[in-house]
Scaffold this active site. Structure first.
Site, PDB file in Angstrom:
ATOM      1  CD  GLU A 157      41.287  16.527  73.268  1.00 50.28           C
ATOM      2  OE1 GLU A 157      40.536  17.325  73.873  1.00 50.28           O
ATOM      3  OE2 GLU A 157      41.339  15.310  73.531  1.00 50.28           O
TER       4      GLU A 157
ATOM      5  CB  ALA B 181      36.434  23.867  69.085  1.00 50.04           C
TER       6      ALA B 181
ATOM      7  CB  CYS C 219      47.672  11.285  68.311  1.00 47.00           C
ATOM      8  SG  CYS C 219      46.062  10.588  67.958  1.00 47.00           S
TER       9      CYS C 219
ATOM     10  CD  GLU D 247      50.478   8.222  70.257  1.00 54.25           C
ATOM     11  OE1 GLU D 247      49.887   9.327  70.233  1.00 54.25           O
ATOM     12  OE2 GLU D 247      49.935   7.191  70.683  1.00 54.25           O
TER      13      GLU D 247
ATOM     14  CB  CYS E  16      44.867   5.819  67.862  1.00 55.97           C
ATOM     15  SG  CYS E  16      45.510   7.005  66.674  1.00 55.97           S
TER      16      CYS E  16
ATOM     17  CB  CYS F  22      49.596   7.039  66.323  1.00 59.50           C
ATOM     18  SG  CYS F  22      48.987   8.705  66.659  1.00 59.50           S
TER      19      CYS F  22
HETATM   20 ZN   LIG Z   1      46.983   8.432  67.659  1.00 59.02          ZN
END
Ligand SMILES: [Zn+2]
Length: 144
Positions: A49, A51, A58, A60, A99, A102
């Site tokens: 991640e 900021a 992700c 994947e 998601c 991905c």
């Molecule tokens: Zn994803």
């Protein structure tokens, strides 16, 4: 093609190990992925991640990007392990699913009917779906 049990368990084990390296200080949702290349190589990834939220990636696609950048182009399966960091028992958590972004990213490099997505809650408890089931009637390289 069915992934051998031993290989599937190794993929899941590596997905859980990759999850430990996730950088998820904002969502606290830690994800690990282990991508099986056609030659048997396993490439892992975790969510990273940022900021500036849109910049995060992700697990994947982290694994996919690593693998392609190392010269891999053909993949058989991916194992996922994911849950909130506060989860007490991952075996009680929902099966993690990739998601939409991905799913599409993987679609670029795989046969959707053959590619297996292994969604694991533990080494022995997983749900397996093909990419075709997760992303039916997909848009892919053959359309261009
Ligand atoms: Zn994803």
């Amino acid at each position: 093609m069915e992934i051998p049990e031993k290989t599937r368990q190794e993929l899941i084990r590596q997905a859980f190990a990759a999850r430990e390296r996730a950088y998820a200080p904002y969502s606290h949702y830690k994800v690990g992925a282990a991508l099986l290349c056609q030659d048997g190589t396993i490439v892992t990834g975790c969510n990273v991640e940022c900021a500036a939220f849109g910049v995060g990636q992700c697990a994947e696609r982290c694994a996919l990007t690593k693998a392609v950048s190392e010269g891999e182009r053909t993949f058989s399966a991916i194992a996922l392990a994911a849950a909130l960091d506060s989860a007490v028992d991952l075996a009680e958590e929902p099966y993690p699913t990739p998601c939409g972004a991905c799913r599409q990213g993987l679609r670029e490099f795989v046969d959707p009917e053959a590619f297996q997505v292994i969604m694991a809650r533990s080494l022995t408890d997983c749900r397996i779906m093909s990419l075709e089931e997760l992303l039916p009637a997909s848009f892919g390289p053959s359309a261009l």
